[in-house]
Design an enzyme around this catalytic site. Sequence first.
Site, PDB file in Angstrom:
ATOM      1  N   ASP A 293       8.609   4.165  35.095  1.00  0.00           N
ATOM      2  CA  ASP A 293       9.730   5.084  35.301  1.00  0.00           C
ATOM      3  C   ASP A 293      10.952   4.423  35.934  1.00  0.00           C
ATOM      4  O   ASP A 293      11.982   5.076  36.110  1.00  0.00           O
ATOM      5  CB  ASP A 293       9.302   6.263  36.187  1.00  0.00           C
ATOM      6  CG  ASP A 293       8.371   7.220  35.464  1.00  0.00           C
ATOM      7  OD1 ASP A 293       8.441   7.280  34.223  1.00  0.00           O
ATOM      8  OD2 ASP A 293       7.568   7.899  36.140  1.00  0.00           O
TER       9      ASP A 293
ATOM     10  N   ASP B 230       8.446  14.559  35.159  1.00  0.00           N
ATOM     11  CA  ASP B 230       7.197  14.386  34.440  1.00  0.00           C
ATOM     12  C   ASP B 230       6.342  15.634  34.640  1.00  0.00           C
ATOM     13  O   ASP B 230       6.747  16.590  35.296  1.00  0.00           O
ATOM     14  CB  ASP B 230       6.471  13.129  34.903  1.00  0.00           C
ATOM     15  CG  ASP B 230       6.146  13.149  36.391  1.00  0.00           C
ATOM     16  OD1 ASP B 230       6.476  14.143  37.064  1.00  0.00           O
ATOM     17  OD2 ASP B 230       5.558  12.181  36.887  1.00  0.00           O
TER      18      ASP B 230
ATOM     19  N   ASN C  44      52.496  18.883  58.827  1.00  0.00           N
ATOM     20  CA  ASN C  44      53.138  18.273  59.995  1.00  0.00           C
ATOM     21  C   ASN C  44      54.115  17.179  59.591  1.00  0.00           C
ATOM     22  O   ASN C  44      55.222  17.059  60.139  1.00  0.00           O
ATOM     23  CB  ASN C  44      52.080  17.687  60.932  1.00  0.00           C
ATOM     24  CG  ASN C  44      51.327  18.768  61.684  1.00  0.00           C
ATOM     25  OD1 ASN C  44      51.817  19.883  61.826  1.00  0.00           O
ATOM     26  ND2 ASN C  44      50.136  18.439  62.147  1.00  0.00           N
TER      27      ASN C  44
ATOM     28  N   ASP D 250      41.170  15.539  65.218  1.00  0.00           N
ATOM     29  CA  ASP D 250      39.977  15.041  64.525  1.00  0.00           C
ATOM     30  C   ASP D 250      38.689  15.344  65.291  1.00  0.00           C
ATOM     31  O   ASP D 250      37.609  15.324  64.703  1.00  0.00           O
ATOM     32  CB  ASP D 250      40.079  13.528  64.292  1.00  0.00           C
ATOM     33  CG  ASP D 250      40.707  13.197  62.948  1.00  0.00           C
ATOM     34  OD1 ASP D 250      40.569  14.023  62.030  1.00  0.00           O
ATOM     35  OD2 ASP D 250      41.330  12.131  62.822  1.00  0.00           O
TER      36      ASP D 250
ATOM     37  N   ASN E 245      46.815  13.364  66.222  1.00  0.00           N
ATOM     38  CA  ASN E 245      45.864  13.006  65.167  1.00  0.00           C
ATOM     39  C   ASN E 245      44.453  12.844  65.721  1.00  0.00           C
ATOM     40  O   ASN E 245      43.475  13.341  65.151  1.00  0.00           O
ATOM     41  CB  ASN E 245      46.322  11.707  64.488  1.00  0.00           C
ATOM     42  CG  ASN E 245      45.534  11.393  63.240  1.00  0.00           C
ATOM     43  OD1 ASN E 245      45.248  12.272  62.445  1.00  0.00           O
ATOM     44  ND2 ASN E 245      45.177  10.128  63.068  1.00  0.00           N
TER      45      ASN E 245
END
Length: 840
Positions: free
Chosen positions: A593, A328, A657, A686, A682
């Site tokens: 709005d 606006d 892998n 991570d 794993n």
Amino acid sequence: MSTPSAPFWSTPAAQLLDELQVTLDGLSSAEAVERLTRVGPNEVVSVRQHSTARLLLSQFTSPTTLLLGVAASLSMLAGEFVDGAIILVILLVSGLLGFWQEQRAADAVARLLALVQSSARVVRDGADVDVPLAAVVPGDIVRLRAGASIPGDARLLEVKDLCVDEAALTGESYPAEKDLAIVTADAPVAARSNAVFLGTHVVSGIATALVVRTGPQTEFGMMARRLAGRSGETGFEHGVHRVGGLLLQMALVLALIIFAVNVALHRPVLDALLFTLALTVGLTPQLLPAIVSVTLAQGARHLARERVIVRRLGAIEDLGGMQILCTDKTGTLTEGIVAVQGSEDWRGEASSEVLTLACRNAHFATGFDNPIDTALRAHQPLAAAEWRKVDEVPYDFVRKRLSIAMECGAVRLLVTKGAVRPVLEACDRVVGADGRELPLASVRAAIDARVGAVSRTGTRCLAIATRVLAPDAPLGREAERGLTFAGLVTFSDPLKPAAIAALGELRRLHVHVKMITGDHRLVAKEIARQAGLASDAMVTGPELHTMSAAALTAAAARVDVFAEVEPNQKEHIIAALRRSGQVVGFLGDGINDAAALHAADCGISVDTAADVTKDAADFVLLEKDLGVLARGVQEGRRTFANTLKYVLITTSANLGNMVSMAIASCFTAFLPMLPTQVLLLNVLSDLPAMAVATDRLDPELLAVPRRWSTDAIRRFMLTFGLVSSAFDMLTFGTLVWLAVPPAAFRTAWFLESLLSEVLVLLIIRTRRPFMRSPIGRGLLVSCVVVAVGALVLPSLPGSGALGFAILPWRLVALVIAIVALYGTATEFTKRALRGRRVML
């Protein structure tokens, strides 16, 4: 307090007040606290209650995790107790790690959301006060006005031209008109004209209501299971799910191949199953939900420091990917602090009388607050005991007028103010210089010319009209006819000095800004010119009425300024821009709005907006400043880029892998890595990836909007996954050539796999040469810790139970040399692919 004996919409108001033990002076503060303790907070119970327990459980409910847990349990029953127990412990640690990260993220977001909460105006201790929506209780007397959210299921006690949007309950998009007439007990929700309901909001008018039900007892609460369901996916969520689907497909294909090969080689079925499932878990980035949550929460905290509160986490990526911002004018491009500039009659001559009429109208108005009424009240205080208010016809966005009936002695006068065109449509005369009335049509051209001349300077005009009322004249909307045009009041609302710089910053970020305003076309054109927006082409509200959907889509793409726009047309413009494939944001704070905010990919409002507007927004700005929004766009891009880094790094490394182990398992007499080692690899790989949320970003990654591309992720994953697999095969071949025994073989391959993942994470996290791209401190520290841990792990007590062996230093040096060679090859591959669609 007793529960009403009959449906409250069919019960007389006086009886309801008696049953709820309250008067029109409202509850006392002490009684309100006691009732809140008894009935609980005014919150709808979500279908996702017990979210902490659900979140914890969700960490262990993926199919591969469940299968691996079952297989590990069978292994324990078959006598392999240590191996099975280790697998279960690793799964438990991995799940708890994901839960801890996601819970922290959820808590951080909850604290931020507490900064912007809806409130209700209630009568407590005989005075009107604002209280949090959650603190409203049965028996509260509430005041309602345009833009207010209904705080509970309530019976109307007083109404004036009240219209309520009940689409959330009834599906009816047109606002429902309300009155005080009692309706039958079996009337459906849409027919209960004397009641209002939680989950709806006031479109126009004013009212006083008695709250009868709150929280889960409301109509909204009873429909919570349906209404609390997830809305459509955001682009970010859709991208995450597509990536997950891609990985699952690849994991299933590879898992079937690996399992078949191991069974064909006559290896124990249970061992083969454990190995296959461990590899499948390894390929799937199980911490992706946690990484996404942590990264988004980190982004939300950063945005909060920029005075932007995130109400929907998934929208952060949409903010970063935003290509078009519709905004606006008032308060965004302009100061938003309206000042009275002057007043004049229809001839263009200064008139203090016109200004006095406007000020009286503003003083008596009780609808939603707005800058114009605030400026008029401050400009000219109302003289004591001069005029008395008789009635009010509240403003709405169809009439665009507000009328006050007032009287002084025997004179009763209707004073109407509003947008110029709607007010002129209600007039049929003016008063000439000699005091005689003239037909409006005879001077309409002169009035239009004067309005045009004033508007071209960027000055806003408000029209004032009057009508003398008979004592018995109706005081509703029908009174707004046959008015006498009095004149114009002009207001200044200059362009913000910082707006031009902010628009330049948004352009630098490749965000195209369009202005949508209800103001006069000439005012909009002048402000757009000052702001540097393309203002030669413009579309107005009346022109939009004649456009087809295809024509609107074409016009929306090429036009930057929309003026004299009606509330529902904002939504149509947003929808047209989205049809062209653009990611569209909308910044608005008006009560009209909400629909446009819902329609946009990214809805943005401000803390001072009406409750219904804030509730519809994805972001709430604590400052209405485009500069703040530009920084928010950068934060959205940072969040997306760091999430994408994790996906690219882990999937490419894990794919390499898995392919390597699938090949190696065909040529060795033993499993190339134990299931426990695969799972441990794993988890450890991570840990640094979880620090990606805090990583620094190269400036070029923030320069343009970016979106998910599953095809590009697939190309990236295959390219770098195959590079990884090639060096895994080099390691495999070297170890076979050296005739390394099984325990040392597995340890060496584990070491190579983990060190290579850490190194490659640092290399492919940036498009630049990795030594020239600053690394976030948290990411760097976690990488160093994991790398050192990988080197010392085989010598730690208990490592033998995991199948590890202490390696001779020459073998360790050989592994490190292969990792270094792998890192060099990855860097050269990255450079060779720079600029191609493989690199995101």
